[in-house]
Design a protein around this motif. Structure first.
Motif, PDB file in Angstrom:
ATOM      1  N   ARG A 194      -1.884  18.621   6.293  1.00  0.00           N
ATOM      2  CA  ARG A 194      -1.554  18.058   7.603  1.00  0.00           C
ATOM      3  C   ARG A 194      -1.794  19.057   8.729  1.00  0.00           C
ATOM      4  O   ARG A 194      -2.254  18.694   9.803  1.00  0.00           O
ATOM      5  CB  ARG A 194      -0.085  17.635   7.583  1.00  0.00           C
ATOM      6  N   PHE A 253      -0.402   4.214   0.753  1.00  0.00           N
ATOM      7  CA  PHE A 253      -0.996   5.178   1.689  1.00  0.00           C
ATOM      8  C   PHE A 253      -1.528   4.390   2.880  1.00  0.00           C
ATOM      9  O   PHE A 253      -1.559   3.155   2.843  1.00  0.00           O
ATOM     10  CB  PHE A 253      -2.069   6.016   1.022  1.00  0.00           C
ATOM     11  N   PRO A 254      -1.937   5.066   3.959  1.00  0.00           N
ATOM     12  CA  PRO A 254      -2.395   4.340   5.147  1.00  0.00           C
ATOM     13  C   PRO A 254      -3.550   3.399   4.827  1.00  0.00           C
ATOM     14  O   PRO A 254      -4.402   3.705   3.995  1.00  0.00           O
ATOM     15  CB  PRO A 254      -2.851   5.456   6.092  1.00  0.00           C
ATOM     16  N   GLU A 260      -1.781  12.275   9.994  1.00  0.00           N
ATOM     17  CA  GLU A 260      -1.682  11.672   8.656  1.00  0.00           C
ATOM     18  C   GLU A 260      -2.902  10.818   8.336  1.00  0.00           C
ATOM     19  O   GLU A 260      -3.351  10.748   7.178  1.00  0.00           O
ATOM     20  CB  GLU A 260      -0.405  10.829   8.549  1.00  0.00           C
ATOM     21  N   LEU A 261      -3.445  10.148   9.356  1.00  0.00           N
ATOM     22  CA  LEU A 261      -4.669   9.362   9.126  1.00  0.00           C
ATOM     23  C   LEU A 261      -5.829  10.275   8.732  1.00  0.00           C
ATOM     24  O   LEU A 261      -6.634   9.935   7.858  1.00  0.00           O
ATOM     25  CB  LEU A 261      -5.024   8.541  10.372  1.00  0.00           C
ATOM     26  N   HIS A 292      -5.413  11.406   5.168  1.00  0.00           N
ATOM     27  CA  HIS A 292      -5.798  10.326   4.254  1.00  0.00           C
ATOM     28  C   HIS A 292      -7.323  10.228   4.141  1.00  0.00           C
ATOM     29  O   HIS A 292      -7.872  10.183   3.035  1.00  0.00           O
ATOM     30  CB  HIS A 292      -5.223   9.004   4.741  1.00  0.00           C
ATOM     31  N   CYS A 350       2.327   5.943  11.235  1.00  0.00           N
ATOM     32  CA  CYS A 350       1.979   7.329  10.920  1.00  0.00           C
ATOM     33  C   CYS A 350       1.069   7.842  12.028  1.00  0.00           C
ATOM     34  O   CYS A 350       0.422   7.049  12.721  1.00  0.00           O
ATOM     35  CB  CYS A 350       1.314   7.444   9.544  1.00  0.00           C
ATOM     36  N   ARG A 385      -8.946  12.869   1.933  1.00  0.00           N
ATOM     37  CA  ARG A 385      -8.415  13.126   0.589  1.00  0.00           C
ATOM     38  C   ARG A 385      -9.500  13.339  -0.447  1.00  0.00           C
ATOM     39  O   ARG A 385      -9.349  14.160  -1.355  1.00  0.00           O
ATOM     40  CB  ARG A 385      -7.515  11.970   0.136  1.00  0.00           C
ATOM     41  N   GLU A 437      -7.314   0.307  -3.896  1.00  0.00           N
ATOM     42  CA  GLU A 437      -7.879  -0.098  -2.604  1.00  0.00           C
ATOM     43  C   GLU A 437      -8.388  -1.539  -2.606  1.00  0.00           C
ATOM     44  O   GLU A 437      -8.329  -2.214  -1.574  1.00  0.00           O
ATOM     45  CB  GLU A 437      -8.992   0.885  -2.190  1.00  0.00           C
ATOM     46  N   HIS A 461       0.845  -1.194   0.000  1.00  0.00           N
ATOM     47  CA  HIS A 461       0.000   0.000   0.000  1.00  0.00           C
ATOM     48  C   HIS A 461       0.878   1.240   0.000  1.00  0.00           C
ATOM     49  O   HIS A 461       1.900   1.298   0.670  1.00  0.00           O
ATOM     50  CB  HIS A 461      -0.949   0.002   1.195  1.00  0.00           C
ATOM     51  N   LEU A 516     -11.151   6.057  -0.244  1.00  0.00           N
ATOM     52  CA  LEU A 516     -10.905   7.191  -1.137  1.00  0.00           C
ATOM     53  C   LEU A 516     -11.721   7.056  -2.415  1.00  0.00           C
ATOM     54  O   LEU A 516     -12.134   8.048  -3.006  1.00  0.00           O
ATOM     55  CB  LEU A 516      -9.412   7.277  -1.503  1.00  0.00           C
TER      56      LEU A 516
END
Lengths: 326, 326
Positions: A153, A107-108, A240-241, A244, A236, A247, B178, A105, B187
């Motif tokens: 952020r 991203f988180p 950051e979560l 995400h 993270c 987004r 995802e 992955h 997302l």
């Protein structure tokens, strides 16, 4: 400040709780419920902080001794619950447990879970069948104010209003099946239980660092200490979560963002915050797992602590694994 | 009966709408919002049905001409949105489009999506970037009353209160990433848009069959008819989707259960209800896809029809693909 929701109707009644958790005062004149406070956070937060100072100084009116047994989940229902999987050690052990390659992955990792009911800190938790592989997952979580789509952020950090602790119950039989579909977890993730007290990050002092909760999460299965795991090893932070999660969508006030199961690279000493992770450790060390999933009648207790202090930072959870009501 | 929510605050104001969609009457004396009506459905439903009969008979008081432009989503926010993928033809084409083996599953495919905002039938829809692969997905959905955990098919069928239509917008760039994590879509799935009118299943007459919506869903991209797809080819009915959703959790009143993208085995004649499915058809026929994802400024319109009748069964959706506000 520290807040809680007294059992009352579907959304509870907002309380301000003293620093030592001994006393509380109703906050109805500021906001009737925690959700209402979050919906109006820029106005409500300073007013609640003022009442909190009065409560701690002994000058507030209407103070009563807090009985945690009267408390519901801080948000007995929420509009959005997004659970991350932010502890790399947990992810690595789970991949081994299920004999899967580590999830790639960029991203988180995060999924959307059931949010229309969070069970109270001492509510029995009903499950349809012991054969479903009933497991607990000890987590920390952030509660956001309103966060716009595409927040950076800095804005995400400002949007993090409160910190909480919860038990994200998991049915492993369905988790293993559902992860293969790519659609994420639905049957595997019934209602979570929540610890009773939510706190602003400043209450954690040096335990709030890099947007992570450095407290130790203590998990007991019956009388056994199952884990005493430090929370600071997230890959993270909550900021950051939140970035995400936001987004491609706005986050409504009162969105709960979970850390995923708390886990440590020193797992041999700390133990684990879920059964499945311990099974993975057993499989690695001893080929097969010895520890069973939960049975009806077992109790799971969770509380988080600062070093050398036995006051539970988010109050105490004590949940019975129960048969369904009907 | 037919219901709608007039734009008012966060949850709208409940209206009863005449059979021909020409007139409406406020239902505030029965329930202020659709969510409130669903929370009290055994009492509210007969009262609303009575008002609906008076409205159609011309004997109701306070009747006004309905302007669909005044309507919000029927539930502008909901506590739970669970989207299935119940059209086998769609699943088969999507597997081909993404060069994946068909998803193996022993029960219906379903994920939990964002429910704290359903956009109105004529609201512009903001997206962060055209590069994210903006797509629409035309769907039908059921709205449940309260359903207990472990409900059987009979109880689930009784729990299905209303039928609706929606556009489950999808960002294909994230969907492809995802689905590989197993965590499901986050997302990839921002807020859905909803058609304005919800109806009880009996309003659909013979078009409601085996707990499926037999109406034809017409999707237009700009002036082009993108699909005119019959809705009856679900692999399982809404009753089975509700049973699945309730296997390990209770469903709160107002849970929305989606069908997934409407699709037909006669796709060559009917067209598609999402761009990605058409791309798959192009890839199979012509090796590569010709049809692009959406650009800012494009309009997507959706409406469902009975044979030989141009009255949109759930009202009309007309949504502009827009840049984010800030």
């Amino acid at each position: 400040m520290k807040l809680a929701s007294k059992r009352q109707g579907r959304d509870g009644a907002l309380l301000v709780v003293s620093r030592d958790l001994a006393n509380a005062v109703a906050a109805a004149q500021i906001a009737p419920t925690l959700q209402a406070a979050l919906d109006d956070w820029p106005r409500a937060a300073p007013a609640l902080a003022g009442l909190y100072e009065e409560l701690n100084a002994g000058t507030a009116r209407g103070v009563f001794a807090l009985d945690q047994a009267d408390l519901d989940a801080p948000l007995p229902r929420a509009w959005q619950w997004l659970d991350g999987s932010a502890y790399p050690q947990h992810a690595a052990l789970m991949a081994k447990a299920f004999n899967r390659p580590p999830i790639e992955h960029e991203f988180p990792l995060m999924y959307q879970g059931m949010s229309h009911r969070f069970l109270g800190p001492r509510d029995p938790v009903p499950f349809m069948s012991e054969a479903d592989g009933i497991d607990f997952e000890g987590e920390f979580a952030g509660i956001t104010g309103a966060v716009p789509m595409g927040a950076d952020r800095q804005r995400a950090a400002n949007g993090s209003a409160l910190v909480m602790q919860l038990n994200d119950w998991c049915l492993r039989r369905f988790a293993a099946l559902e992860v293969r579909t790519g659609f994420g977890w639905l049957l595997a993730k019934p209602a979570c239980s929540a610890a009773p007290i939510v706190v602003t990050p400043d209450e954690l002092g040096p335990l709030w660092r890099d947007h992570r909760v450095g407290a130790t999460l203590e998990v007991r299965r019956g009388e056994e200490v199952f884990g005493r795991v430090p929370g600071g090893e997230m890959g993270c932070g909550f900021d950051e979560l939140v970035v995400h999660a936001a987004r491609t969508r706005e986050l409504c006030a009162g969105t709960i963002i979970g850390s995923g199961t708390v886990s440590s690279a020193r797992y041999a000493e700390t133990g684990s915050c879920c059964i499945s992770e311990r099974q993975a450790i057993e499989m690695i060390a001893e080929v097969s797992a010895r520890t069973s999933y939960l049975h009806y009648g077992e109790r799971v207790r969770m509380a988080a602590f600062a070093p050398q202090d036995r006051t539970p930072l988010f109050g105490a959870m004590d949940n019975l694994v129960a048969r369904p009501a009907n």
